[in-house]
Design an enzyme around this catalytic site. Structure first.
Site, short mmCIF file in Angstrom:
data_model
loop_
_atom_site.label_atom_id
_atom_site.label_comp_id
_atom_site.label_asym_id
_atom_site.label_seq_id
_atom_site.Cartn_x
_atom_site.Cartn_y
_atom_site.Cartn_z
N HIS A 17 0.88 -1.20 0.00
CA HIS A 17 0.00 0.00 0.00
C HIS A 17 0.91 1.23 0.00
O HIS A 17 1.49 1.59 1.03
CB HIS A 17 -0.89 0.01 1.25
N LEU A 20 2.47 7.39 -4.37
CA LEU A 20 3.64 7.97 -5.04
C LEU A 20 3.40 9.38 -5.58
O LEU A 20 4.34 10.07 -5.94
CB LEU A 20 4.09 7.07 -6.20
N ASN A 45 -5.09 7.38 -5.95
CA ASN A 45 -5.80 8.62 -5.56
C ASN A 45 -5.04 9.88 -5.98
O ASN A 45 -4.70 10.72 -5.17
CB ASN A 45 -6.12 8.63 -4.06
N HIS A 139 -10.62 1.33 1.88
CA HIS A 139 -10.37 2.31 2.95
C HIS A 139 -11.60 2.25 3.86
O HIS A 139 -12.66 2.78 3.52
CB HIS A 139 -10.18 3.73 2.38
N HIS A 177 -4.76 -0.65 5.79
CA HIS A 177 -4.30 0.04 7.02
C HIS A 177 -5.26 -0.17 8.20
O HIS A 177 -5.79 0.79 8.77
CB HIS A 177 -4.03 1.52 6.80
C1 NCD Z 1 -3.51 9.07 2.22
C2 NCD Z 1 -3.00 10.11 1.20
O1 NCD Z 1 -2.45 11.14 1.63
O2 NCD Z 1 -3.13 9.87 0.00
N1 NCD Z 1 -3.55 9.68 3.52
C3 NCD Z 1 -3.53 9.03 4.71
O3 NCD Z 1 -3.66 9.69 5.74
N2 NCD Z 1 -3.38 7.74 4.80
C4 NCD Z 1 -4.84 8.54 1.77
C5 NCD Z 1 -5.25 7.30 2.53
O4 NCD Z 1 -4.70 6.23 2.32
O5 NCD Z 1 -6.14 7.41 3.36
ZN ZN Z 2 -3.33 5.08 1.66
#
Ligand code: NCD
Ligand code: ZN
Length: 367
Positions: A17, A20, A45, A139, A177
Site C-alpha cells: 500500500h 507515489l 488517488n 479504505h 491500514h
Molecule cells: C492518504 C493520502 O495522503 O493519499 N492519507 C492518509 O492519511 N493515509 C490517503 C489514505 O490512504 O487514506
Molecule cells: Zn493510503
C-alpha cells in the site's frame, strides 16, 4: 537474526500500500520507495484519479521512467467511482499490470472526493470483481459526520463493509491500514478471503503521540492512530495471521500542507520502512518474551511472502536468490533526515531527525 552479526537478512521487501503522487515530485517518491522495496501496490488517488487501465498504463510508464532501480515493479490499481463499470474490471483483469481496485468512501480521506457515494452504486461492478476473482482494496472508514473520528473504522465495518461481505461472499478483499482491535476482529472473522495491511506508524504510535504535548502534524494520518490496546491488537494480529501483511500507506505531503491549520492526512515512511517494521517488532518480541531468533523469519513472511501469496504473484524465495536482491538490516542506530527536497517545498518524514534502531542496505548477487 544471526547472533554474531546482529543482522537480519530478508528478500527485498514489498510494500502492499503506497502513495507515489505524480509530476515533479515523482522522482523523489519513486526512488525512495524503490530503495527499500521490490514491488509496491500503487494507490490511484491522484487528482484526477486513475480510473481506467489506460490511465494506469500511462501512470506506470511515468513511474518507470523516473525510477533508477531496475528491480522495482509498480503494481497498479484503479480507483472505484460511482461510474466504474464491469467492463473496466474486465479490462483490468485482462491487463498484466493492474492488480486491484481501491474503494474510497467519498470524503473519507485525502483525494477521495471522487470515491463511492454509496456502495450500492457499485453492485454490478463488485459482482464482476467477485466473478473474476479481482481483489477489492478498502479504505474502511465511515464518512458520517456524526461518527466520532476514532470510531469510524468500526462504523464502516458495521455498515458498508458488512453489506459488501454478505452480498459478495467470495469477493477477495484487503482491509487496508487496519487500525483498531475492531478491525482486527473483523478481518479474523472473514477467513482467507480477507487480507489486511498494517502500517509501521499504526504499530509504533498511539493517539498520545499525536495529541499529548502539542499537536503533532507529522503523526496525523487517516485512519487516525488509536489506543495502546488497538496498537497491541495489531501487533498480535501480524504475528498470528498469514493474511495480514506490510503496507506502509506512506503518503507524502509538502511541509506547508502538514504544518498548516488544516493539516493534510498522511505520514511519510517509504525511504526507511523495513527499518520501522524491524523496530516495532523487535520491541514487541522483547516486551512479550518472544525469542528474537524468530524475528528474521517473521519479517520475511510479513514483508515479502504473505502479500504475494494473497495477490497470487510469483513467489519470492527465502533468501532473495531467485530475484538476486535482498535487504540486510543491521541493529545500528541511524539518524533519520530532517527532511527531503520535494518540488519547491520539503517533505518531512516520520521521526525526522530522530534515531532509528536499524540500518538497511540492499545486497545484490553477482550474476
Ligand atoms: C492518504 C493520502 O495522503 O493519499 N492519507 C492518509 O492519511 N493515509 C490517503 C489514505 O490512504 O487514506
Ligand atoms: Zn493510503
Amino acid at each position: 537474526m544471526s547472533n554474531e552479526t546482529n543482522t537480519i537478512r530478508i528478500p527485498m521487501p514489498d510494500d502492499w500500500h503506497l502513495h507515489l503522487r505524480d509530476g515533479d515530485v515523482l522522482p523523489v517518491t519513486v526512488n525512495h520507495a524503490a530503495s527499500r522495496c521490490r514491488r509496491a501496490i500503487v494507490m490511484p488517488n491522484l487528482k484526477p484519479p486513475i480510473r481506467t487501465v489506460e490511465e494506469a498504463a500511462s501512470y506506470r510508464s511515468r513511474i518507470r521512467e523516473v525510477c533508477k532501480f531496475e528491480h522495482f515493479q509498480p503494481l497498479m490499481t484503479l480507483y472505484l467511482t460511482d461510474n466504474t463499470s464491469p467492463a473496466d474490471i474486465q479490462a483490468a483483469k485482462d491487463s498484466d499490470f493492474v492488480f486491484a481496485v481501491k474503494l474510497y468512501p467519498a470524503g473519507a480521506t485525502t483525494n477521495s472526493e471522487d470515491g463511492l457515494t454509496s456502495v450500492k452504486k457499485a453492485e454490478s461492478t463488485l459482482a464482476r470483481m467477485e466473478e473474476l476473482d479481482f481483489p477489492l482494496l478498502v479504505h474502511a472508514e465511515s464518512t458520517s459526520p456524526d461518527i466520532d473520528v476514532f470510531d469510524r473504522e468500526k462504523a464502516f465495518i458495521d455498515g458498508d463493509l458488512s453489506w459488501i461481505c454478505n452480498r459478495f461472499k467470495k469477493l477477495r478483499i484487503v482491509f487496508e491500514h487496519v487500525s483498531s482491535k475492531d478491525g482486527v476482529d473483523f478481518v479474523e472473522s472473514q477467513g482467507k478471503r480477507m487480507g489486511a495491511t498494517v502500517t509501521p506508524h499504526h504499530l509504533l504510535l498511539t493517539r498520545n503521540d499525536l495529541l499529548v504535548g502539542g499537536l503533532k502534524p507529522h503523526h496525523y494520518c487517516l485512519p487516525v492512530v488509536k489506543t495502546e490496546e488497538d496498537r497491541t491488537a495489531l501487533l498480535n494480529a501480524c504475528l498470528k495471521h498469514d493474511n495480514v501483511f506490510a503496507g506502509t500507506d506512506s503518503a507524502p505531503h509538502p511541509r506547508s500542507r502538514k504544518e498548516s491549520h488544516s493539516c493534510a492526512a498522511g505520514i511519510y515512511t517509504a525511504p526507511f520502512f523495513p527499518e520501522l517494521y524491524a523496530m516495532a517488532f523487535e520491541r514487541f518480541f522483547s516486551n512479550s518474551g518472544r525469542d528474537l531468533k524468530d524475528l528474521e523469519t517473521f519479517l520475511r513472511d510479513f514483508l515479502c511472502l504473505r502479500g504475494e501469496r494473497f495477490y497470487g504473484l510469483p513467489l519470492n524465495d527465502k533468501q532473495g536468490i531467485d530475484t538476486g536482491i535482498w535487504l540486510e538490516l543491521q541493529k545500528v542506530k541511524t539518524k533519520n533526515p530532517e527532511s527531503y527536497p520535494f518540488g519547491a517545498d520539503e517533505l518531512v518524514p516520520l521521526f525526522a531527525g530522530k534515531d532509528l534502531d536499524y540500518k538497511a542496505e540492499i545486497k545484490m548477487a553477482d550474476i
